[in-house]
Scaffold this active site. Structure first.
Site, mmCIF file in Angstrom:
data_model
loop_
_atom_site.group_PDB
_atom_site.id
_atom_site.type_symbol
_atom_site.label_atom_id
_atom_site.label_comp_id
_atom_site.label_asym_id
_atom_site.label_seq_id
_atom_site.Cartn_x
_atom_site.Cartn_y
_atom_site.Cartn_z
ATOM 1 N N LYS A 187 0.841 -1.209 0.000
ATOM 2 C CA LYS A 187 0.000 0.000 0.000
ATOM 3 C C LYS A 187 0.875 1.256 0.000
ATOM 4 O O LYS A 187 2.069 1.190 0.319
ATOM 5 C CB LYS A 187 -0.914 -0.017 1.228
ATOM 6 C CG LYS A 187 -0.175 -0.024 2.564
ATOM 7 C CD LYS A 187 -1.108 -0.381 3.734
ATOM 8 C CE LYS A 187 -0.359 -0.356 5.055
ATOM 9 N NZ LYS A 187 -1.164 -0.934 6.145
ATOM 10 N N TYR A 227 16.172 29.891 9.801
ATOM 11 C CA TYR A 227 14.907 30.530 10.176
ATOM 12 C C TYR A 227 14.724 30.530 11.687
ATOM 13 O O TYR A 227 15.006 29.528 12.356
ATOM 14 C CB TYR A 227 13.728 29.747 9.583
ATOM 15 C CG TYR A 227 13.485 29.986 8.114
ATOM 16 C CD1 TYR A 227 13.188 31.256 7.630
ATOM 17 C CD2 TYR A 227 13.523 28.927 7.223
ATOM 18 C CE1 TYR A 227 12.943 31.454 6.277
ATOM 19 C CE2 TYR A 227 13.279 29.112 5.877
ATOM 20 C CZ TYR A 227 12.984 30.385 5.406
ATOM 21 O OH TYR A 227 12.740 30.579 4.078
#
Ligand code: PLP
Length: 377
Positions: A37, A257
Site C-alpha cells: 500500500k 529561520y
C-alpha cells in the site's frame, strides 16, 4: 522529468527480496503476503512488487481500490487484496481488476453480497474482524448477526479471515494475547479458506500468531519489526544529499529561520540541498544527525523547504567540497534512527519520502520494461 534535485534515493531491491526470505524463514507453516500500500511505503510499487513476485510472493495487499487497479497492471498473475474494501459504486472495479476486497463492516458486506448475487462467477472476499483495534472490522455484535443470518454471506466465497494487532511491536503487551484469543474465537465462526493475524512485528511474537498467512509491510522495507532488539532486516534505502556551500562561522551568529541555533564556537556550517519538501522532516531541526563519510554531523537550526544546515566543524575540508555527498539515511544512520530523532516511526519517514529525489534502483536486474528510470508512479 519529475526529478528536480541532485539528492539521490537508492533503493536496494535485492535487500527487499532478502527481507522477504528472512521473514519467510520465520514462517515454516504459513505463507507470507507482501503489503505494498501507499506506493510500497513510498518506495515505488512498480519496482517493489515485481521484485517481491520474483522472490516468490503470490499474495499482495494494498489499501485502496485504485492502488489495486495499479498493481493489477503491474502483476497479472498475483492474488491482490484490498484492505479498505469497496466504497459504494466501486464493486465493478474490483471485479474488473480481479481484486479481493476486505469487508470491514456489515454495510460493506451487504453491498458486496448484492454485487455477487448478480454475478455469474464465484465472488471472493476477505472478512476483517475487530479483535481490539477499534478501527476496521466486524465486532462481536456484527458476528452474532452473521451467525443468525447466514444468508448475508451466501453469495460470497470467504477467502481470508483477518484481524490486526494494536501492540505487536511490544511483545509483553497484554493486548497481544487478548486479541489472539478473540481472533481465534471469532475465526472459528466464519468459514474462510485461511486465517491471518500477523503483520511484520507479529511474525516475531511466535508461531501461535502465524496462522495461514502473514502480511508484512514495513519489515520488507528495512524497518525493525523488533524495536527492542537489533534489526533482523536488511537496510533497503539510502538517501544522499549534496553539499551546496560551507561557511566559516565566527561566534556569535545564528543559523537558519527563527535563529534557533546560535554558534557557540568558531565552526563550519554546511548547507545541504534537501529539506522538508523532500520528506526530511522539519522536526529534525536541531535534532537530526547525518553522516559525511564516517563523520557524524548534527543538524543545526531549522530544516527549511529545500535546505538543511549541518555543523561540520570536525569534518576534513576535502569531504566538504561543492557536490560532496551527505548520508541523510545510510549505513550508519538507518531509517529507524532518523525516525527516533524526528520523534516519529520508520513508517512515516518512508511514506514521506519526497518526489524530487533522483531514484536509483539497485540489487535486482529483472526490472520491468516501460517504467523510465527514476520515475515514481
Ligand atoms: C499496513 C497493514 C499491514 C502491514 O503492517 P506492517 O507493520 O507494515 O507489516 C498488515 N495488516 C494491515 C491490516 C495493515 O493495515
Amino acid at each position: 522529468m519529475t526529478e528536480t534535485s541532485d539528492a539521490e534515493l537508492t533503493i536496494d531491491l535485492g535487500a527487499v527480496q532478502g527481507n522477504y526470505q528472512i521473514l519467510s524463514g520465520y514462517l515454516p507453516a504459513a505463507e507470507l503476503a507482501a503489503v505494498v500500500k501507499a506506493d510500497a511505503y513510498g518506495l515505488g510499487m512498480s519496482r517493489i512488487a515485481p521484485a517481491l513476485r520474483h522472490a516468490g510472493c503470490k499474495t499482495f495487499f494494498v489499501a485502496t481500490c485504485a492502488e489495486g487497479i495499479k498493481l493489477r497492471a503491474i502483476l497479472n498473475d498475483a492474488d491482490i487484496h484490498v484492505f479498505n474494501g469497496p466504497l459504494p459504486g466501486e464493486e465493478p472495479d474490483f471485479t474488473e481488476a480481479r481484486l479481493v476486497p476486505v469487508l470491514n463492516s456489515l454495510e460493506q458486506l451487504a453491498i458486496w453480497s448484492a454485487h455477487c448475487a448478480g454475478s455469474e462467477t464465484t465472488c471472493a472476499a476477505d472478512i476483517q474482524i475487530d479483535s481490539g483495534m477499534t478501527r476496521l472490522g466486524l465486532d462481536m455484535k456484527d458476528l452474532a448477526r452473521l451467525e443468525s443470518e447466514p444468508d448475508l454471506l451466501a453469495p460470497i466465497e470467504v477467502d481470508v479471515v483477518l484481524s490486526h494487532l494494536a501492540c505487536a511491536d511490544q511483545p509483553e503487551h497484554p493486548m497481544n494475547t487478548q486479541q489472539l484469543a478473540s481472533f481465534e474465537a471469532a475465526g472459528a465462526n466464519i468459514k474462510g479458506k485461511r486465517l491471518s493475524l500477523a503483520s511484520s512485528s507479529a511474525i516475531y511474537l511466535g508461531p501461535q500468531y502465524h496462522f495461514d498467512l502473514a502480511r508484512a509491510g514495513a519489515a520488507l522495507y528495512g524497518v525493525n519489526p523488533t524495536p527492542a532488539k537489533p534489526n533482523p532486516m536488511r537496510q533497503v534505502i539510502r538517501i544522499q544529499g549534496k553539499i551546496l556551500q560551507v561557511r566559516s562561522v565566527d561566534t556569535p551568529r545564528s543559523v537558519g529561520y527563527g535563529a534557533t541555533h546560535r554558534a557557540t564556537r568558531p565552526s563550519k556550517i554546511a548547507t545541504v540541498a534537501v529539506g522538508y519538501a523532500d520528506g526530511y522532516l522539519r522536526s529534525l531541526g536541531n535534532a537530526g544527525t547525518a553522516y559525511i563519510d564516517s563523520h557524524e554531523v548534527a543538524v543545526v537550526g531549522r530544516v527549511s523547504m529545500d535546505l538543511t544546515t549541518l555543523d561540520v566543524a570536525d569534518v576534513p575540508d576535502e569531504l566538504l567540497a561543492l557536490g560532496r555527498p551527505v548520508d541523510l539515511v545510510g549505513p550508519f544512520n538507518p531509517v529507524d534512527r532518523l525516525a527516533r530523532q524526528a520523534g516519529t516511526i520508520g513508517y512515516e519517514i518512508l511514506t514521506n519520502i519526497g518526489r524530487r529525489y533522483r531514484r536509483r534502483y539497485v540489487g535486482w536486474e529483472g526490472m520491468p520494461e516501460g517504467t523510465p528510470e527514476g520515475m515514481p508512479e
